[in-house]
Design a protein around this motif. Structure first.
Motif, PDB file in Angstrom:
ATOM      1  N   ILE A 177     109.052   1.464 113.442  1.00  0.00           N
ATOM      2  CA  ILE A 177     109.222   3.188 114.002  1.00  0.00           C
ATOM      3  C   ILE A 177     107.565   3.334 114.266  1.00  0.00           C
ATOM      4  O   ILE A 177     107.079   4.011 115.324  1.00  0.00           O
ATOM      5  CB  ILE A 177     110.073   3.849 112.923  1.00  0.00           C
ATOM      6  CG1 ILE A 177     110.747   3.686 113.250  1.00  0.00           C
ATOM      7  CG2 ILE A 177     109.710   5.221 114.056  1.00  0.00           C
ATOM      8  CD1 ILE A 177     112.257   4.866 112.734  1.00  0.00           C
ATOM      9  N   GLU A 178     106.857   3.382 113.212  1.00  0.00           N
ATOM     10  CA  GLU A 178     105.040   3.096 113.237  1.00  0.00           C
ATOM     11  C   GLU A 178     104.758   2.685 115.213  1.00  0.00           C
ATOM     12  O   GLU A 178     103.882   3.703 115.383  1.00  0.00           O
ATOM     13  CB  GLU A 178     104.764   3.162 112.244  1.00  0.00           C
ATOM     14  CG  GLU A 178     104.663   3.863 111.116  1.00  0.00           C
ATOM     15  CD  GLU A 178     104.162   4.978 111.056  1.00  0.00           C
ATOM     16  OE1 GLU A 178     102.859   5.534 111.220  1.00  0.00           O
ATOM     17  OE2 GLU A 178     104.731   5.397 110.939  1.00  0.00           O
TER      18      GLU A 178
ATOM     19  N   SER B  55     107.590   2.760 120.023  1.00  0.00           N
ATOM     20  CA  SER B  55     108.373   4.376 120.875  1.00  0.00           C
ATOM     21  C   SER B  55     109.507   3.960 120.746  1.00  0.00           C
ATOM     22  O   SER B  55     110.881   5.460 120.928  1.00  0.00           O
ATOM     23  CB  SER B  55     107.638   4.212 122.009  1.00  0.00           C
ATOM     24  OG  SER B  55     107.815   4.063 123.455  1.00  0.00           O
TER      25      SER B  55
ATOM     26  N   GLU C  63     111.830   5.060 118.010  1.00  0.00           N
ATOM     27  CA  GLU C  63     110.847   6.483 118.034  1.00  0.00           C
ATOM     28  C   GLU C  63     112.009   7.481 118.271  1.00  0.00           C
ATOM     29  O   GLU C  63     112.789   8.217 117.867  1.00  0.00           O
ATOM     30  CB  GLU C  63     110.082   6.766 117.799  1.00  0.00           C
ATOM     31  CG  GLU C  63     109.993   8.642 116.981  1.00  0.00           C
ATOM     32  CD  GLU C  63     108.075   8.339 116.641  1.00  0.00           C
ATOM     33  OE1 GLU C  63     107.800   9.741 116.317  1.00  0.00           O
ATOM     34  OE2 GLU C  63     106.863   7.723 117.721  1.00  0.00           O
TER      35      GLU C  63
END
Length: 323
Positions: free
Chosen positions: A288-289, A292, A295
């Motif tokens: 997720i970091e 996008s 996220e």
């Protein structure tokens, strides 16, 4: 006895203490602390919270954190996870760096934030590491004195309480002989908050705590399944299809970040090993970091959980676009 959830609402201020596992050191040199600074800055940019004060000791950390919409649990899990990754990689270690659940005490900022900031800044003097707090380079005190710049540190509110820097410094020095203050560790309400009865009542009302406690594991699983276009039976299957595996990891990540839910219950409900679910959640958080799309999917599910009306919508099978 199940642990009580932390009180969360936009604008809440917390005294956070993060300790090394079994008292071990979490910082060995300037590079370690600089890396932690980098992660603190990255967190404020991503999660939009404010850090009013900090002090990095050898084996523990003090922070005064003010959140917005994103709860403290997500902020601290991300910070602890990313620093542990760095630490273990650098020192060729494995396992946990920090001690269990971090300590976080909701603070009545109007009445206690100034004194909490002073208490945090004077940690090195109480520990006998320095004789004057400005001699310690790893707290926010020097930034308040204007001796260094930390763009991610929020100083306006505290400095606004003083006519000038000299008044601020006098306030700090007035507390040099102050010892351990139990109230900044245990609070005045169930070990969760520090403030008078009126503050506690208002905080609980803003947090809408009873409504938050109504979040069930079934509702979470349903939201994840809808977001991925799956049935609960598929989620509970032995399939290793990427979409199904990712959905399981997403459910595990939400359980890990929702303090009233437990991973063991999720494992029982979808017939998966708890250890595997926890590892999948950690891997997904890393993805997720830098992804996008993932996220956005996380935010979509988060929105469904916080807005039950969305549960009647038919999933489009693709990620929700947000303008």
């Amino acid at each position: 006895m199940p642990r009580k959830p932390r009180i969360h609402f936009p604008g809440a201020v917390y005294h956070v203490i993060l300790r090394g596992n079994d008292g071990q050191d979490t910082f060995f040199d300037e590079a370690d602390r600089s890396r932690f600074f980098f992660l603190l800055q990255g967190g404020t940019e991503r999660f939009r919270h404010s850090i009013h004060a900090f002090c990095l000791m050898s084996n523990h950390i003090h922070l005064a954190v003010q959140v917005k919409e994103i709860p403290l649990s997500r902020i601290m899990q991300n910070l602890g996870f990313r620093y542990t990754q760095y630490f273990n990689r650098r020192y060729k270690k494995t396992g946990h760096l920090f001690q269990g659940r971090y300590k976080a005490l909701l603070i009545d900022a109007d009445n206690y934030l100034l004194e909490l900031m002073r208490y945090i800044h004077l940690n090195p003097t109480r520990a006998g590491m320095v004789t004057r707090p400005e001699s310690y380079p790893w707290s926010s005190h020097r930034a308040y004195l204007g001796r260094e710049k930390l763009p991610w540190l929020t100083t306006d509110w505290i400095l606004g309480q003083f006519a000038n820097a000299e008044r601020y410094q006098s306030f700090i020095e007035d507390g040099v002989k102050e010892g351990y203050r139990k109230e900044f560790h245990v609070g005045s309400f169930e070990g969760r908050a520090l403030g008078d009865d009126r503050f506690i009542e208002e905080a609980l009302f803003q947090a809408e705590e009873p409504a938050r406690e109504n979040l069930s594991l079934d509702a979470l699983i349903e939201s994840v399944c809808r977001a991925y276009g799956l049935s609960k039976a598929e989620l509970a299957s032995r399939s290793r299809v990427r979409q199904i595996s990712e959905a399981r990891a997403m459910a595990a990540l939400f359980v890990r970040e929702t303090e009233m839910l437990m991973m063991v219950d999720l494992g029982r409900e979808i017939k998966q090993d708890v250890s595997s679910l926890s590892q999948a959640a950690r891997r997904l958080e890393m993805r997720i970091e830098s992804d996008s799309h993932l996220e956005k999917r996380f935010r979509e599910i988060q929105s469904r959980i916080s807005n039950p009306q969305l549960s009647s919508l038919t999933p489009s099978g693709s990620l929700v676009s947000r303008n």
